[in-house]
Design a protein around this motif. Structure first.
Motif, PDB file in Angstrom:
ATOM      1  N   GLY A   1     -11.060 -71.471 -60.904  1.00  0.00           N
ATOM      2  CA  GLY A   1     -12.331 -72.178 -61.112  1.00  0.00           C
ATOM      3  C   GLY A   1     -12.174 -73.568 -61.691  1.00  0.00           C
ATOM      4  N   LEU A   2     -11.021 -74.193 -61.418  1.00  0.00           N
ATOM      5  CA  LEU A   2     -10.797 -75.558 -61.891  1.00  0.00           C
ATOM      6  C   LEU A   2     -11.076 -76.545 -60.764  1.00  0.00           C
ATOM      7  N   GLU A   3     -11.491 -77.757 -61.151  1.00  0.00           N
ATOM      8  CA  GLU A   3     -11.707 -78.818 -60.164  1.00  0.00           C
ATOM      9  C   GLU A   3     -10.364 -79.497 -59.917  1.00  0.00           C
ATOM     10  N   MET A   4     -10.158 -80.027 -58.716  1.00  0.00           N
ATOM     11  CA  MET A   4      -8.918 -80.781 -58.438  1.00  0.00           C
ATOM     12  C   MET A   4      -9.264 -82.173 -57.952  1.00  0.00           C
ATOM     13  N   ARG A   5      -8.593 -83.184 -58.550  1.00  0.00           N
ATOM     14  CA  ARG A   5      -8.750 -84.572 -58.110  1.00  0.00           C
ATOM     15  C   ARG A   5      -7.612 -84.927 -57.152  1.00  0.00           C
ATOM     16  N   GLY A   6      -7.849 -85.909 -56.300  1.00  0.00           N
ATOM     17  CA  GLY A   6      -6.803 -86.346 -55.361  1.00  0.00           C
ATOM     18  C   GLY A   6      -6.220 -87.671 -55.797  1.00  0.00           C
ATOM     19  N   HIS A   7      -4.886 -87.710 -55.903  1.00  0.00           N
ATOM     20  CA  HIS A   7      -4.192 -88.939 -56.358  1.00  0.00           C
ATOM     21  C   HIS A   7      -2.948 -89.181 -55.486  1.00  0.00           C
ATOM     22  N   THR A   8      -2.889 -90.158 -54.689  1.00  0.00           N
ATOM     23  CA  THR A   8      -3.727 -91.301 -54.417  1.00  0.00           C
ATOM     24  C   THR A   8      -3.515 -91.734 -52.963  1.00  0.00           C
ATOM     25  N   LEU A   9      -4.443 -92.365 -52.303  1.00  0.00           N
ATOM     26  CA  LEU A   9      -4.404 -92.649 -50.861  1.00  0.00           C
ATOM     27  C   LEU A   9      -3.784 -94.004 -50.528  1.00  0.00           C
ATOM     28  N   ALA A  10      -4.049 -95.035 -51.362  1.00  0.00           N
ATOM     29  CA  ALA A  10      -3.509 -96.375 -51.065  1.00  0.00           C
ATOM     30  C   ALA A  10      -2.943 -96.977 -52.352  1.00  0.00           C
ATOM     31  N   TRP A  11      -1.631 -97.009 -52.421  1.00  0.00           N
ATOM     32  CA  TRP A  11      -0.933 -97.507 -53.629  1.00  0.00           C
ATOM     33  C   TRP A  11       0.268 -98.335 -53.195  1.00  0.00           C
ATOM     34  N   TYR A  12       0.761 -99.222 -54.083  1.00  0.00           N
ATOM     35  CA  TYR A  12       1.941-100.037 -53.724  1.00  0.00           C
ATOM     36  C   TYR A  12       3.224 -99.233 -53.917  1.00  0.00           C
ATOM     37  N   ALA A  13       3.165 -98.224 -54.833  1.00  0.00           N
ATOM     38  CA  ALA A  13       4.382 -97.520 -55.228  1.00  0.00           C
ATOM     39  C   ALA A  13       4.482 -96.142 -54.567  1.00  0.00           C
ATOM     40  N   ALA A  14       5.648 -95.496 -54.772  1.00  0.00           N
ATOM     41  CA  ALA A  14       5.866 -94.134 -54.246  1.00  0.00           C
ATOM     42  C   ALA A  14       5.600 -94.096 -52.740  1.00  0.00           C
ATOM     43  N   MET A  15       6.113 -95.133 -52.061  1.00  0.00           N
ATOM     44  CA  MET A  15       5.952 -95.215 -50.610  1.00  0.00           C
ATOM     45  C   MET A  15       7.288 -94.915 -49.932  1.00  0.00           C
ATOM     46  N   PRO A  16       7.284 -94.157 -48.827  1.00  0.00           N
ATOM     47  CA  PRO A  16       8.538 -93.883 -48.110  1.00  0.00           C
ATOM     48  C   PRO A  16       9.066 -95.150 -47.422  1.00  0.00           C
TER      49      PRO A  16
END
Ligand code: XIL
Length: 351
Positions: free
Chosen positions: A95-110
């Motif tokens: 019963g916990l809510e989940m947030r989404g992190h993140t769709l467009a960022w400069y870092a952590a990109m393949p």
């Protein structure tokens, strides 16, 4: 005497970290402002005390990783949803809510995104990514950090936006594209722009506040869908909070009909004194100043810390202590015992 009063009584004696049994605050977890934390799904599922602490304190969770491009997109043709699927299953089960992190960022990109050769290719890939990821979790993930850290470290009038593969190919229009695409795929999701370093009494923070407000005004001026602003809150423990500057900043955002989320609160303590009780006290006070300054303008719709226990935190990666002592940036210590920081968060959220 209610147990909570006993706990508060114990607070006064300064003996908090060592007195409180685990879960002491559990009975007060359903607070007015939802509290949550960034989670590392594998350790959490393997460590019973970690899992119990999440269930004791959190109403919201977000993946510390898992929904970043580096995790989701090992190559151009595939999407790997293992981590976020498991975190979402855990959240829904409890019963916990989940947030989404993140769709467009400069870092952590393949690395492969560097092969994107044109604005058209970049646009197509960003839209496909958002349609696929947001589409998969439609109706299940309640809010998205659509754009993360868009403002340059040292913004200028000429260059306010941080360099990124998206900025390079699409200019700052990537921000509007990402927001409009997410809104189209999931009209019910709360759309957030998330950033950091707005709370210090420095020229840098003032310049960042100005550049951020300019960006938001522009987006609002073009009716770009945007609901909330994420203030990360990676606080430098040795630097005071610019309370009046932060309150004015949040008031300006609230005047544009935006809500506020504290999304990644922790206190970086590598330059703070060594003794734990003294350090924990300073950490709690920094966070209290930060939360109070925000709350003076607009009460946040959620408060999340970037991790919940000092056992699992990113801080030592970049900010380890010269004295070799473990960092203590989070509300629970490495044994999941509450610290003054948890009391500050619970009191702030409970009001
Ligand atoms: C950090 C994670 O905590 C680390 O494990 C990872 O190595 C790097 O990224 N701002 C953000 C978060 O928005 O996604 C970052 O998380 C911390 C700074």
């Amino acid at each position: 005497m209610r147990r909570r009063d006993f706990v508060l009584g114990a607070l006064g004696t300064g003996a908090l970290p060592y007195l409180l049994p685990q879960g002491a605050f559990a009975q007060t977890r359903r607070t007015a402002i939802p509290y949550g934390a960034a989670i590392r799904i594998d350790p959490m599922l393997e460590e019973p005390d970690y899992k119990q602490a999440v269930l004791d304190y959190c109403q919201v969770v977000v993946g510390e990783g898992g929904l970043k491009w580096i995790d989701l997109r090992p190559d151009r043709d595939s999407f790997v949803f293992d981590q976020p699927d498991r975190l979402l299953a855990f959240a829904e089960e409890h019963g916990l809510e989940m947030r989404g992190h993140t769709l467009a960022w400069y870092a952590a990109m393949p690395d492969w995104v560097e092969t994107l050769a044109s604005a058209e290719e970049a646009r197509t890939e960003l839209v496909r990514h958002i349609e696929t990821v947001v589409g998969r979790y439609k109706g299940r993930i309640s809010s998205w950090d659509v754009v993360n850290e868009p403002i340059a470290d040292h913004p200028t009038r000429e260059a306010p936006i941080r360099d990124s593969i998206w900025q390079r190919h699409l200019g700052k229009d990537y921000i509007e594209l990402a927001l409009r695409t997410t809104a189209k795929v999931n009209p019910d999701a709360r759309l957030v722009i998330n950033d950091f370093d707005f709370e210090q009494p420095t020229d840098k923070a003032r310049a960042r506040r100005k550049a951020f407000l300019d960006l938001i005004r522009e987006l609002k001026g073009r009716d770009v869908p945007l609901h909330a602003i994420g203030l990360q809150g990676h606080l430098q423990g040795e630097i005071a909070i610019d309370k009046s500057g932060l309150t004015a900043f949040v008031a300006e955002l609230a005047s544009m009909d935006l809500t506020i989320m504290v999304t990644e609160l922790d206190v970086i303590d590598n330059l703070l004194p060594g003794p734990e009780i003294e350090r924990d006290g300073i950490i709690a006070q920094r966070a209290k100043d930060f939360l109070d300054a925000i709350g003076a303008a607009r009460r946040p719709e959620a408060v999340l810390t970037w991790g919940i226990s000092d056992r699992h935190t990113w801080v030592p990666i970049w900010f380890s202590r010269d004295d070799g002592m473990p960092n203590r940036p989070l509300p629970l210590d490495a044994d999941f015992r509450p610290k003054p920081l948890m009391q500050v968060i619970q009191d702030f959220c409970a009001e």
